[in-house]
Design a protein around this motif. Structure first.
Motif, PDB file in Angstrom:
ATOM      1  N   LEU A  56      69.642  46.838 -10.545  1.00 16.91           N
ATOM      2  CA  LEU A  56      68.950  47.461  -9.755  1.00 16.91           C
ATOM      3  C   LEU A  56      67.741  46.756  -9.186  1.00 16.91           C
ATOM      4  N   ILE A  57      67.845  46.947  -7.776  1.00 24.36           N
ATOM      5  CA  ILE A  57      66.648  46.091  -7.095  1.00 24.36           C
ATOM      6  C   ILE A  57      65.555  47.399  -6.478  1.00 24.36           C
ATOM      7  N   LEU A  58      64.727  47.372  -7.022  1.00 24.83           N
ATOM      8  CA  LEU A  58      63.580  48.455  -6.716  1.00 24.83           C
ATOM      9  C   LEU A  58      62.865  47.774  -5.733  1.00 24.83           C
ATOM     10  N   LEU A  59      62.504  48.503  -4.558  1.00 23.40           N
ATOM     11  CA  LEU A  59      61.976  48.170  -3.274  1.00 23.40           C
ATOM     12  C   LEU A  59      60.923  49.262  -2.880  1.00 23.40           C
ATOM     13  N   LYS A  60      59.768  48.572  -2.833  1.00 19.92           N
ATOM     14  CA  LYS A  60      58.573  49.263  -2.057  1.00 19.92           C
ATOM     15  C   LYS A  60      58.253  48.673  -0.799  1.00 19.92           C
ATOM     16  N   PRO A  61      58.885  49.166   0.315  1.00 19.65           N
ATOM     17  CA  PRO A  61      58.761  48.603   1.707  1.00 19.65           C
ATOM     18  C   PRO A  61      57.275  48.400   2.102  1.00 19.65           C
ATOM     19  N   SER A  62      57.127  47.310   2.751  1.00 18.04           N
ATOM     20  CA  SER A  62      55.769  46.846   3.467  1.00 18.04           C
ATOM     21  C   SER A  62      55.723  47.337   4.821  1.00 18.04           C
ATOM     22  N   THR A  63      56.605  47.902   5.421  1.00 16.84           N
ATOM     23  CA  THR A  63      56.634  48.180   6.715  1.00 16.84           C
ATOM     24  C   THR A  63      56.198  49.394   7.131  1.00 16.84           C
ATOM     25  N   TYR A  64      55.349  49.969   6.369  1.00 18.35           N
ATOM     26  CA  TYR A  64      54.664  51.421   6.600  1.00 18.35           C
ATOM     27  C   TYR A  64      55.918  52.506   6.829  1.00 18.35           C
ATOM     28  N   MET A  65      55.760  53.650   6.677  1.00 20.22           N
ATOM     29  CA  MET A  65      56.622  54.826   6.494  1.00 20.22           C
ATOM     30  C   MET A  65      57.534  54.600   7.917  1.00 20.22           C
ATOM     31  N   ASN A  66      57.004  54.669   9.096  1.00 15.32           N
ATOM     32  CA  ASN A  66      57.873  54.925  10.139  1.00 15.32           C
ATOM     33  C   ASN A  66      58.731  53.700  10.603  1.00 15.32           C
ATOM     34  N   LEU A  67      58.422  52.756   9.497  1.00 18.90           N
ATOM     35  CA  LEU A  67      59.789  51.431   9.872  1.00 18.90           C
ATOM     36  C   LEU A  67      60.484  51.176   8.734  1.00 18.90           C
ATOM     37  N   SER A  68      60.584  52.200   7.684  1.00 16.68           N
ATOM     38  CA  SER A  68      61.287  51.864   6.708  1.00 16.68           C
ATOM     39  C   SER A  68      62.670  51.380   6.643  1.00 16.68           C
ATOM     40  N   GLY A  69      63.367  51.827   7.533  1.00 19.46           N
ATOM     41  CA  GLY A  69      64.776  51.472   7.893  1.00 19.46           C
ATOM     42  C   GLY A  69      64.898  49.850   8.014  1.00 19.46           C
ATOM     43  N   ASN A  70      63.969  49.015   8.678  1.00 12.79           N
ATOM     44  CA  ASN A  70      64.084  47.674   8.697  1.00 12.79           C
ATOM     45  C   ASN A  70      64.087  47.069   7.369  1.00 12.79           C
ATOM     46  N   ALA A  71      63.218  47.447   6.212  1.00 18.16           N
ATOM     47  CA  ALA A  71      63.296  46.946   4.854  1.00 18.16           C
ATOM     48  C   ALA A  71      64.656  47.463   4.303  1.00 18.16           C
ATOM     49  N   VAL A  72      65.014  48.625   4.484  1.00 17.16           N
ATOM     50  CA  VAL A  72      66.278  49.041   3.677  1.00 17.16           C
ATOM     51  C   VAL A  72      67.413  48.353   4.202  1.00 17.16           C
ATOM     52  N   ARG A  73      67.395  48.008   5.542  1.00 20.70           N
ATOM     53  CA  ARG A  73      68.654  47.057   5.989  1.00 20.70           C
ATOM     54  C   ARG A  73      68.619  45.859   5.669  1.00 20.70           C
ATOM     55  N   TYR A  74      67.478  45.170   5.491  1.00 23.10           N
ATOM     56  CA  TYR A  74      67.279  43.846   5.307  1.00 23.10           C
ATOM     57  C   TYR A  74      67.827  43.584   4.029  1.00 23.10           C
ATOM     58  N   TRP A  75      67.289  44.229   3.046  1.00 21.46           N
ATOM     59  CA  TRP A  75      67.656  44.446   1.509  1.00 21.46           C
ATOM     60  C   TRP A  75      68.953  44.583   1.382  1.00 21.46           C
ATOM     61  N   MET A  76      69.732  45.660   1.898  1.00 25.93           N
ATOM     62  CA  MET A  76      71.128  45.765   1.894  1.00 25.93           C
ATOM     63  C   MET A  76      71.776  44.730   2.154  1.00 25.93           C
ATOM     64  N   GLN A  77      71.576  43.953   3.334  1.00 25.70           N
ATOM     65  CA  GLN A  77      72.153  42.906   3.841  1.00 25.70           C
ATOM     66  C   GLN A  77      72.233  41.781   2.653  1.00 25.70           C
ATOM     67  N   LYS A  78      70.761  41.480   2.570  1.00 26.09           N
ATOM     68  CA  LYS A  78      70.333  40.300   1.733  1.00 26.09           C
ATOM     69  C   LYS A  78      71.254  40.361   0.463  1.00 26.09           C
ATOM     70  N   GLU A  79      71.392  41.527  -0.184  1.00 22.16           N
ATOM     71  CA  GLU A  79      71.779  41.564  -1.562  1.00 22.16           C
ATOM     72  C   GLU A  79      73.448  41.930  -1.433  1.00 22.16           C
ATOM     73  N   ASN A  80      73.682  42.325  -0.294  1.00 21.98           N
ATOM     74  CA  ASN A  80      75.244  42.885  -0.184  1.00 21.98           C
ATOM     75  C   ASN A  80      75.370  44.285  -0.927  1.00 21.98           C
ATOM     76  N   ILE A  81      74.635  45.024  -0.656  1.00 23.65           N
ATOM     77  CA  ILE A  81      74.595  46.496  -1.411  1.00 23.65           C
ATOM     78  C   ILE A  81      75.020  47.384  -0.543  1.00 23.65           C
ATOM     79  N   PRO A  82      76.192  48.054  -0.943  1.00 22.75           N
ATOM     80  CA  PRO A  82      76.978  49.151  -0.030  1.00 22.75           C
ATOM     81  C   PRO A  82      76.023  50.582  -0.113  1.00 22.75           C
ATOM     82  N   LEU A  83      76.137  51.177   1.186  1.00 19.73           N
ATOM     83  CA  LEU A  83      75.549  52.388   1.340  1.00 19.73           C
ATOM     84  C   LEU A  83      75.538  53.250   0.302  1.00 19.73           C
ATOM     85  N   GLU A  84      76.525  53.271  -0.571  1.00 17.99           N
ATOM     86  CA  GLU A  84      76.850  54.547  -1.643  1.00 17.99           C
ATOM     87  C   GLU A  84      75.954  54.007  -2.880  1.00 17.99           C
TER      88      GLU A  84
END
Length: 187
Positions: A56-84
């Motif tokens: 489990l990779i726990l993430l608290k984005p530092s992008t502020y709420m309105n840009l949360s997608g940037n953090a989610v996409r980055y960590w999904m790609q970096k750790e090769n985590i599928p959407l499901e």
């Protein structure tokens, strides 16, 4: 198997322990119960935890709420985590305080963090754990309510609700979304 568990919130002392930061609060309680700490990194603070062979990779984005997608996409790609294997923990005005609802997909319901995640990922088909914050505010007072602190009555049951949210996170990773929804959405 890797999972990305994202608690939505805003960084900064002025947002600490506000209703909008319940995602951060859930992850902080989960990390504390697991004796792990967060480290600042790219797009947010992260912590790693192994639960019965699941990473489990726990993430608290530092992008502020309105840009949360940037953090989610980055960590999904970096750790090769599928959407499901992604779970977003978010505050929800339409649910009474402390109500927890796990969903496999859905609209953003006007939530800017979910809106940006959907726009960035190109889909609304990702799991989210909604933590009810209630909607007891006067007309026009939504922003102040969401960015305000929980009242004493809410705080009386907060620890128990945060613990239950942690159980749901573990179940999502170990048993899957369908079994977890059936078990916990009734409570």
């Amino acid at each position: 198997m890797k999972y990305l568990i994202v608690g939505l919130g805003n960084i900064g002392d002025e947002y600490r322990k506000t209703r909008h930061n319940i995602g951060f609060m859930v992850l902080d309680a989960f990390a504390k119960a697991s004796n792990i700490v967060f480290a600042d990194g790219r797009y947010g603070a992260t912590s790693n935890l192994s639960v019965k062979g699941r990473q489990l990779i726990l993430l608290k984005p530092s992008t502020y709420m309105n840009l949360s997608g940037n953090a989610v996409r980055y960590w999904m790609q970096k750790e090769n985590i599928p959407l499901e294997n992604v779970l977003i923990i978010v505050d929800d005005l339409s649910l009474p305080f402390g109500t927890l609802r796990l969903k496999g997909k859905g609209s953003d319901a006007g939530h800017n963090g979910l809106k940006h995640i959907a726009a960035t990922l190109g889909t609304q088909n990702y799991a989210r754990l909604k933590f009810g914050i209630g909607n007891e505010f006067p007309k026009g007072g939504q922003i102040d309510f969401v960015l305000g602190h929980f009242d004493e009555k809410d705080m009386e049951t907060m620890d128990e609700r945060l613990q239950l949210a942690g159980e749901i996170v573990k179940s999502f990773c170990l048993a899957g979304i369908d079994i977890t929804m059936n078990q916990y959405n009734k409570r």
